[in-house]
Each structure stands twice: as C-alpha cells, then as structure tokens.
Scaffold this motif. Structure first.
Motif, mmCIF file in Angstrom:
data_model
loop_
_atom_site.group_PDB
_atom_site.id
_atom_site.type_symbol
_atom_site.label_atom_id
_atom_site.label_comp_id
_atom_site.label_asym_id
_atom_site.label_seq_id
_atom_site.Cartn_x
_atom_site.Cartn_y
_atom_site.Cartn_z
ATOM 1 N N ARG A 29 0.815 -1.223 0.000
ATOM 2 C CA ARG A 29 0.000 0.000 0.000
ATOM 3 C C ARG A 29 0.844 1.266 0.000
ATOM 4 O O ARG A 29 0.593 2.211 0.730
ATOM 5 N N LEU B 116 -4.069 3.594 -5.249
ATOM 6 C CA LEU B 116 -5.052 4.640 -4.976
ATOM 7 C C LEU B 116 -6.041 4.069 -3.979
ATOM 8 O O LEU B 116 -6.615 3.001 -4.207
ATOM 9 N N ARG B 117 -6.250 4.784 -2.897
ATOM 10 C CA ARG B 117 -7.114 4.280 -1.817
ATOM 11 C C ARG B 117 -8.455 4.982 -1.799
ATOM 12 O O ARG B 117 -8.571 6.143 -2.179
ATOM 13 N N ASP B 118 -9.459 4.271 -1.300
ATOM 14 C CA ASP B 118 -10.774 4.863 -1.120
ATOM 15 C C ASP B 118 -10.835 5.530 0.261
ATOM 16 O O ASP B 118 -9.856 5.529 1.010
ATOM 17 N N ALA B 119 -11.980 6.091 0.594
ATOM 18 C CA ALA B 119 -12.139 6.810 1.855
ATOM 19 C C ALA B 119 -11.897 5.916 3.068
ATOM 20 O O ALA B 119 -11.469 6.388 4.122
ATOM 21 N N ALA B 120 -12.162 4.626 2.925
ATOM 22 C CA ALA B 120 -11.968 3.687 4.032
ATOM 23 C C ALA B 120 -10.530 3.173 4.122
ATOM 24 O O ALA B 120 -10.195 2.409 5.017
ATOM 25 N N GLY C 186 -9.028 1.335 1.746
ATOM 26 C CA GLY C 186 -8.823 0.176 0.882
ATOM 27 C C GLY C 186 -8.236 0.583 -0.458
ATOM 28 O O GLY C 186 -8.449 1.700 -0.921
ATOM 29 N N VAL C 187 -7.509 -0.313 -1.063
ATOM 30 C CA VAL C 187 -6.928 -0.040 -2.378
ATOM 31 C C VAL C 187 -8.002 -0.237 -3.438
ATOM 32 O O VAL C 187 -8.580 -1.297 -3.552
ATOM 33 N N ARG C 188 -8.273 0.816 -4.204
ATOM 34 C CA ARG C 188 -9.284 0.775 -5.269
ATOM 35 C C ARG C 188 -8.663 0.525 -6.635
ATOM 36 O O ARG C 188 -9.304 -0.006 -7.531
#
Length: 82
Positions: free
Chosen positions: A9, A34-38, A40-42
């Motif tokens: 990450r 690229l991570r989301d708001a939580a 997690g890797v999107r």
C-alpha cells in the motif's frame, strides 16, 4: 512492483530495464496504489520513468551547492546520481 504496491500500500519502484523495441532506452517502472475513503486499495496506477529524460530534467533543474539527488531501483542499484 505492481504486486508490491498492492500488498504494501505504498509507492513501489521496479528494476531498471532496457526497452523491448529500442534496447538503447532505459526505464524503470513505478506503481502507486489509490485508496478509497476507508483506506482500501481501489486501483493501482502504473507508469514508467524514462531514465535519460529524468537525468536531463535533474540537470536542468539544478541544485544548490549542497544539493544531491540519487535515484535507486528496487534492488538498490543506482540509476542516476547528481
């Protein structure tokens, strides 16, 4: 380096490689998750750095008398040093 970026990450840098169609061209791959708001890797964004172009950019940018730039690949082999 894609898998490393996904698992760790963080930004991952590949090994320096010669071009497939132009073996005089050297490049190094990079990948960034690229991570989301939580958190997690999107997605993972992947690209390459053209080594001669990077060297030219560093030369043009110039450094003050104490500045030093060293770029290493994932194996810690020096790619560029100012």
């Amino acid at each position: 380096y894609f898998r490393e970026a996904l698992a760790e990450r963080r930004l991952a840098i590949g090994e320096i490689v010669r071009g497939r169609t132009d073996t005089t061209q050297w490049s190094v791959g990079v990948a960034r998750p690229l991570r989301d708001a939580a958190g997690g890797v999107r997605a993972v964004v992947v690209g390459t750095l053209d080594i001669p172009a990077l060297a030219s950019t560093l030369a043009v940018a110039g450094l003050d008398g104490d500045g030093v730039v060293t770029v290493l690949d994932r194996l810690k082999d020096m790619i560029i040093a100012s």
